[in-house]
Design a protein around this motif. Sequence first.
Motif, PDB file in Angstrom:
ATOM      1  N   PRO B 303     -16.770 -15.479  32.032  1.00  0.00           N
ATOM      2  CA  PRO B 303     -17.259 -14.757  30.605  1.00  0.00           C
ATOM      3  C   PRO B 303     -16.907 -13.256  30.753  1.00  0.00           C
ATOM      4  CG  PRO B 303     -18.651 -15.430  32.421  1.00  0.00           C
ATOM      5  CD  PRO B 303     -17.317 -15.726  33.057  1.00  0.00           C
ATOM      6  N   GLU B 304     -16.473 -12.743  31.753  1.00  0.00           N
ATOM      7  CA  GLU B 304     -16.208 -11.552  31.825  1.00  0.00           C
ATOM      8  C   GLU B 304     -15.070 -10.954  31.170  1.00  0.00           C
ATOM      9  OE1 GLU B 304     -17.405  -8.076  32.470  1.00  0.00           O
ATOM     10  OE2 GLU B 304     -18.706  -9.325  32.376  1.00  0.00           O
ATOM     11  N   ALA B 305     -13.632 -11.773  31.841  1.00  0.00           N
ATOM     12  CA  ALA B 305     -11.862 -11.963  31.565  1.00  0.00           C
ATOM     13  C   ALA B 305     -12.717 -12.192  29.796  1.00  0.00           C
ATOM     14  CB  ALA B 305     -11.741 -13.347  31.831  1.00  0.00           C
ATOM     15  N   ALA B 306     -13.217 -13.464  29.226  1.00  0.00           N
ATOM     16  CA  ALA B 306     -13.316 -13.449  27.823  1.00  0.00           C
ATOM     17  C   ALA B 306     -13.443 -12.527  26.631  1.00  0.00           C
ATOM     18  CB  ALA B 306     -14.301 -14.751  27.720  1.00  0.00           C
ATOM     19  N   ASN B 307     -15.131 -11.841  27.344  1.00  0.00           N
ATOM     20  CA  ASN B 307     -15.896 -10.655  26.117  1.00  0.00           C
ATOM     21  C   ASN B 307     -14.839  -9.262  26.275  1.00  0.00           C
ATOM     22  OD1 ASN B 307     -15.869  -8.970  29.138  1.00  0.00           O
ATOM     23  ND2 ASN B 307     -18.747 -10.116  28.746  1.00  0.00           N
ATOM     24  N   ASN B 308     -14.120  -9.092  27.221  1.00  0.00           N
ATOM     25  CA  ASN B 308     -13.447  -7.982  27.627  1.00  0.00           C
ATOM     26  C   ASN B 308     -12.101  -8.107  26.069  1.00  0.00           C
ATOM     27  OD1 ASN B 308     -13.585  -5.418  29.224  1.00  0.00           O
ATOM     28  ND2 ASN B 308     -14.618  -7.456  30.483  1.00  0.00           N
ATOM     29  N   ALA B 309     -11.369  -9.322  26.882  1.00  0.00           N
ATOM     30  CA  ALA B 309     -10.806  -9.821  25.528  1.00  0.00           C
ATOM     31  C   ALA B 309     -10.905  -9.898  24.009  1.00  0.00           C
ATOM     32  CB  ALA B 309      -9.899 -11.117  26.400  1.00  0.00           C
ATOM     33  N   ALA B 310     -12.162 -10.434  24.457  1.00  0.00           N
ATOM     34  CA  ALA B 310     -12.742 -10.259  22.840  1.00  0.00           C
ATOM     35  C   ALA B 310     -13.202  -9.197  21.755  1.00  0.00           C
ATOM     36  CB  ALA B 310     -14.206 -10.786  22.662  1.00  0.00           C
ATOM     37  N   CYS B 311     -13.214  -8.096  23.300  1.00  0.00           N
ATOM     38  CA  CYS B 311     -13.254  -7.046  22.125  1.00  0.00           C
ATOM     39  C   CYS B 311     -12.283  -6.206  21.802  1.00  0.00           C
ATOM     40  CB  CYS B 311     -14.027  -6.242  23.530  1.00  0.00           C
ATOM     41  SG  CYS B 311     -13.911  -3.982  23.525  1.00  0.00           S
ATOM     42  N   GLY B 312     -11.125  -6.167  22.377  1.00  0.00           N
ATOM     43  CA  GLY B 312      -9.198  -5.899  22.195  1.00  0.00           C
ATOM     44  C   GLY B 312      -9.353  -7.070  21.119  1.00  0.00           C
ATOM     45  N   GLY B 313      -9.727  -8.511  20.881  1.00  0.00           N
ATOM     46  CA  GLY B 313      -9.134  -9.474  19.424  1.00  0.00           C
ATOM     47  C   GLY B 313     -10.141  -8.817  18.507  1.00  0.00           C
ATOM     48  N   SER B 314     -11.334  -8.538  18.850  1.00  0.00           N
ATOM     49  CA  SER B 314     -12.346  -7.409  17.402  1.00  0.00           C
ATOM     50  C   SER B 314     -11.708  -6.450  16.800  1.00  0.00           C
ATOM     51  CB  SER B 314     -13.318  -6.724  17.670  1.00  0.00           C
ATOM     52  OG  SER B 314     -13.951  -5.945  18.215  1.00  0.00           O
ATOM     53  N   PHE B 315     -10.116  -5.887  17.023  1.00  0.00           N
ATOM     54  CA  PHE B 315      -9.372  -4.702  17.119  1.00  0.00           C
ATOM     55  C   PHE B 315      -8.048  -5.499  15.934  1.00  0.00           C
ATOM     56  CE2 PHE B 315     -11.438  -2.577  19.896  1.00  0.00           C
ATOM     57  CZ  PHE B 315     -11.527  -1.410  18.966  1.00  0.00           C
ATOM     58  N   VAL B 316      -8.056  -6.411  15.837  1.00  0.00           N
ATOM     59  CA  VAL B 316      -7.427  -7.439  14.929  1.00  0.00           C
ATOM     60  C   VAL B 316      -7.688  -6.937  13.337  1.00  0.00           C
ATOM     61  CG1 VAL B 316      -5.867  -9.446  14.530  1.00  0.00           C
ATOM     62  CG2 VAL B 316      -5.741  -8.618  16.442  1.00  0.00           C
ATOM     63  N   PRO B 317      -9.117  -8.027  13.315  1.00  0.00           N
ATOM     64  CA  PRO B 317      -9.694  -7.742  11.523  1.00  0.00           C
ATOM     65  C   PRO B 317      -9.417  -7.015  11.420  1.00  0.00           C
ATOM     66  CG  PRO B 317     -10.701  -9.036  12.585  1.00  0.00           C
ATOM     67  CD  PRO B 317     -10.298  -8.447  14.032  1.00  0.00           C
ATOM     68  N   LEU B 318     -10.301  -4.902  12.298  1.00  0.00           N
ATOM     69  CA  LEU B 318     -10.296  -4.543  11.513  1.00  0.00           C
ATOM     70  C   LEU B 318      -9.721  -3.577  10.932  1.00  0.00           C
ATOM     71  CD1 LEU B 318     -12.654  -2.192  12.172  1.00  0.00           C
ATOM     72  CD2 LEU B 318     -11.723  -0.887  14.243  1.00  0.00           C
ATOM     73  N   LEU B 319      -8.380  -3.628  12.388  1.00  0.00           N
ATOM     74  CA  LEU B 319      -7.194  -2.645  12.123  1.00  0.00           C
ATOM     75  C   LEU B 319      -5.744  -2.998  11.052  1.00  0.00           C
ATOM     76  CD1 LEU B 319      -5.784  -0.920  15.433  1.00  0.00           C
ATOM     77  CD2 LEU B 319      -7.367  -0.319  14.085  1.00  0.00           C
ATOM     78  N   THR B 320      -6.256  -4.323  10.816  1.00  0.00           N
ATOM     79  CA  THR B 320      -4.707  -5.077   9.916  1.00  0.00           C
ATOM     80  C   THR B 320      -5.785  -5.604   8.867  1.00  0.00           C
ATOM     81  OG1 THR B 320      -5.104  -6.915  10.759  1.00  0.00           O
ATOM     82  CG2 THR B 320      -3.215  -5.797  11.873  1.00  0.00           C
ATOM     83  N   LEU B 321      -7.131  -5.744   8.721  1.00  0.00           N
ATOM     84  CA  LEU B 321      -7.708  -6.052   7.364  1.00  0.00           C
ATOM     85  C   LEU B 321      -8.704  -5.590   7.357  1.00  0.00           C
ATOM     86  CD1 LEU B 321      -8.360  -9.995   8.379  1.00  0.00           C
ATOM     87  CD2 LEU B 321      -6.965  -8.554   6.918  1.00  0.00           C
ATOM     88  N   GLY B 322      -9.490  -4.209   7.934  1.00  0.00           N
ATOM     89  CA  GLY B 322      -9.508  -3.218   7.265  1.00  0.00           C
ATOM     90  C   GLY B 322     -11.472  -3.778   7.781  1.00  0.00           C
ATOM     91  N   VAL B 323     -11.550  -4.899   7.856  1.00  0.00           N
ATOM     92  CA  VAL B 323     -12.450  -5.525   8.040  1.00  0.00           C
ATOM     93  C   VAL B 323     -13.161  -5.539   9.490  1.00  0.00           C
ATOM     94  CG1 VAL B 323     -13.577  -7.948   8.145  1.00  0.00           C
ATOM     95  CG2 VAL B 323     -12.117  -7.492   6.002  1.00  0.00           C
ATOM     96  N   PRO B 324     -15.063  -5.386   9.326  1.00  0.00           N
ATOM     97  CA  PRO B 324     -15.278  -5.081  10.993  1.00  0.00           C
ATOM     98  C   PRO B 324     -16.284  -6.512  11.312  1.00  0.00           C
ATOM     99  CG  PRO B 324     -16.498  -3.927   9.229  1.00  0.00           C
ATOM    100  CD  PRO B 324     -15.607  -4.666   8.263  1.00  0.00           C
ATOM    101  N   GLY B 325     -15.434  -6.998  12.949  1.00  0.00           N
ATOM    102  CA  GLY B 325     -15.397  -8.438  13.355  1.00  0.00           C
ATOM    103  C   GLY B 325     -17.679  -8.076  13.630  1.00  0.00           C
ATOM    104  N   SER B 326     -18.260  -7.150  13.892  1.00  0.00           N
ATOM    105  CA  SER B 326     -19.189  -7.280  14.368  1.00  0.00           C
ATOM    106  C   SER B 326     -19.940  -5.724  14.203  1.00  0.00           C
ATOM    107  CB  SER B 326     -18.878  -6.760  16.569  1.00  0.00           C
ATOM    108  OG  SER B 326     -17.743  -6.159  16.380  1.00  0.00           O
TER     109      SER B 326
END
Lengths: 323, 497
Positions: B303-326
Amino acid sequence: MKTLSAVALACATLLAPALHASDWKPTRAIEYIAPANPGGGWDTLVRTTSAVIQAEGLADRNLAPINIPGGGGAVAWAQIARDNRNDHKIFATSPPIILVPLAGTSRFNHQDFTPLARLITDYSILLVHKDSPHQTANDLFAAIKANPRLSVGGGSAAGSMDHISLAGAASAAGIPAAQVNYIAFSGGGEAMTNLLGGHIEAVITGAGEAQGQLAGGQLRAIAVSAPERLQGPLAAVPTYREQGIDYTFDIWRGVMGPKNMRPEAVRYYEQLFSRMMETDSWREATERLGWLDAWQDSATFGEFLDQQQDQFRSVLAELGLLR
Amino acid sequence: MDALNNLMFGFGIALDPINLMYVFIGVFAGTLIGMLPGLGPISALALMIPITFNLPPATGLILMAGVYYGAIFGGSTSSILLNAPGVAGTVATSFDGYPMARQGKAGKALAIAAYASFIGGTLSILGLMLIAPLLSKVAVSFGPTEYFALMVLGLTAVVSLSDKSLIKGLIAAVLGMMISIVGMDLQTGTERYTFGTLQLIEGIDFLVVALGIFALAEVFYMLLNPQRKNTPRNQIGSLKLSGAEVKEIAAPIGRSSILGFFTGVLPGAGATIGSFLGYSMEKRLAKDGNTFGKGNIKGVAAPEAANNAACGGSFVPLLTLGVPGSGTTAVLLGALLVMGVTPGPMMLEQRPEVFWGVIASMYVGNLFLLVLNLPLIPYIARILDAPRPLLLSLILIFCMVGVYGISFNTFDLVMLLIFGLIGLAMRLYGFPAAPLILGLILGALMEESMRRALQISGGDWSIFLSKPIALTLLLLAALSLLLPLLRKLRRNRQQPL
């Protein structure tokens, strides 16, 4: 020396009310409430206006931003309504102060508070995918008339701002408001993502919120709810009126205080915010955020709110959501 | 080569002394905020908006991103030591981290969490850098139908999360889904189970439930069982991992990083769901799956690897689509707009310094976090040395402050108490808590997606079968439910022979 000035100050304070009966100044920090969690429209308004006022040194006391989330604003309103006559408490407001009570989830509506000033406005914008066959708002409404299943997404719950804006436009275009298949998403961004992916036919959202997406060229705007075309990057978007649909919708934002605020305090806040709107920092902030100045003083704002209530009530009734 | 050039350009910005200082301030503040239960990155970021007002956009985002992933990094600490999740994304870490701490292996659990967080975070930045624009297409292809199918697949994890009795696990999951229903329904504007109270209109906050069910219930349980010894003094244990242990957690960290990253990319899914999926995937894959929940090191690493990776992943929609995922990225989006940057498809071209500067700063920030956290572990873990009355009161205060900080409302404190009592009753009668939390986080999104999909299709249920992604996910869900059943049947048939 110190005593002398203290005495002078005391005299001045004693004399002041007699000399300027209309002058009121805050005697402690002003609570400035955003009735929602950090990050939303109210929060941005509170944080931006207080930052500008602070930076320009306009207020005699600090404006302390406070978030009171819950109930779509109703939790904060209930608390503020209890604080009758408190001159040191103000809050950010927008159409939900009228819509939420009409939908039956708040006992308090705009008449339970003192309108201080309307500050800015945004407008609704109707978006389709760049490959969509619909070129105008009339195309889209005609398609909806032919096929009521066509879905239009919005960033707020059924019966709230985006839905009302869309239903009102449809109604003005001659379609029964309840016939529009409105899909509620939990934010304008989520709705636009679904439009990008082709899951829905169109999206209604705030013009400011849509600017980034429109610049990307994947989405196309077919109508804006302003009375006249907007300036800047959205100047190419036609209004509903230009397309023969007599309809405008304002996403206005302003400031209110508790009921029975003393008139001197109301004057104070009116002046504070009108002076704020003349500063360069404010101009800079509104440009960045895509806000449009829409100043109204306390009295005009109050009348405007009453008109809005009538307008929203009839749309909600048509949708069968009036409670 | 292009990515490398861009990255060099980004490092040029991130390694600027001023920016370096802000990365450090960000991750340091983030870790501290993450360690305190309840106090999440959202309120911390909101407090920082006025500070970033006067910074160049790249610096401002570097600072705020640091707070965000710093908080996810630090959130594991209180999950492991106190069974009180520091942030929502670290709930799953407590399943095995807390038992490890009770067994006197707190040091090792914290060290594994730090390594796994570091690797998950770093891998996700690689993903963000290399395939972000491509991934935004994947994120867009997920509509309501696909989300519903994904949530169904996620819910099948109930089977692996309920340890002894499947029935009790299912009951807990349904209870969690019922809690997720409370509040105003988005599609109709109707209030459900709010009993006329204003405070319930926006639903029950996830952290109130998690802190109640885990931390508060644990406090009550300890009070009821005074004879049970608390972790003895000086049993923080060694931080060192043996070669065999490193080998054991390597694959789970890799897999969970990838899974977590993709979960983070999907708007609305995020770190919490990512960590749960990572945990249950590893539990199913592990040969020693039955020791999960009792202090298995893989149960901390995944879970620790997953949640930190998800945190990085959540920047994808934010920075490329301008859509906040959370919620957190929504505050970030708001802050960026205030700073005059509009995230979205045009950002890469218009403001490359913000995009690449932030990505490069994340590499630096993750390194800072590792270097900052590892030496601190023995000191932080010493909190377990505190006398029991003090420790219990401390947990209680942390929980109450954290919950009050969510909404500044005493109503939520009453809710915390209620969920503490529910959690205690569940423990006493052998109901697992994890499925309840799973039902709570997946239930809301599942119901919303299903109703949206059906509203789009005009009530036609075949929409779930006519879309390839949705159909695949649903088949996977069916498989993951049927396989264990078939295996059991076969075993039963073989036994009489």
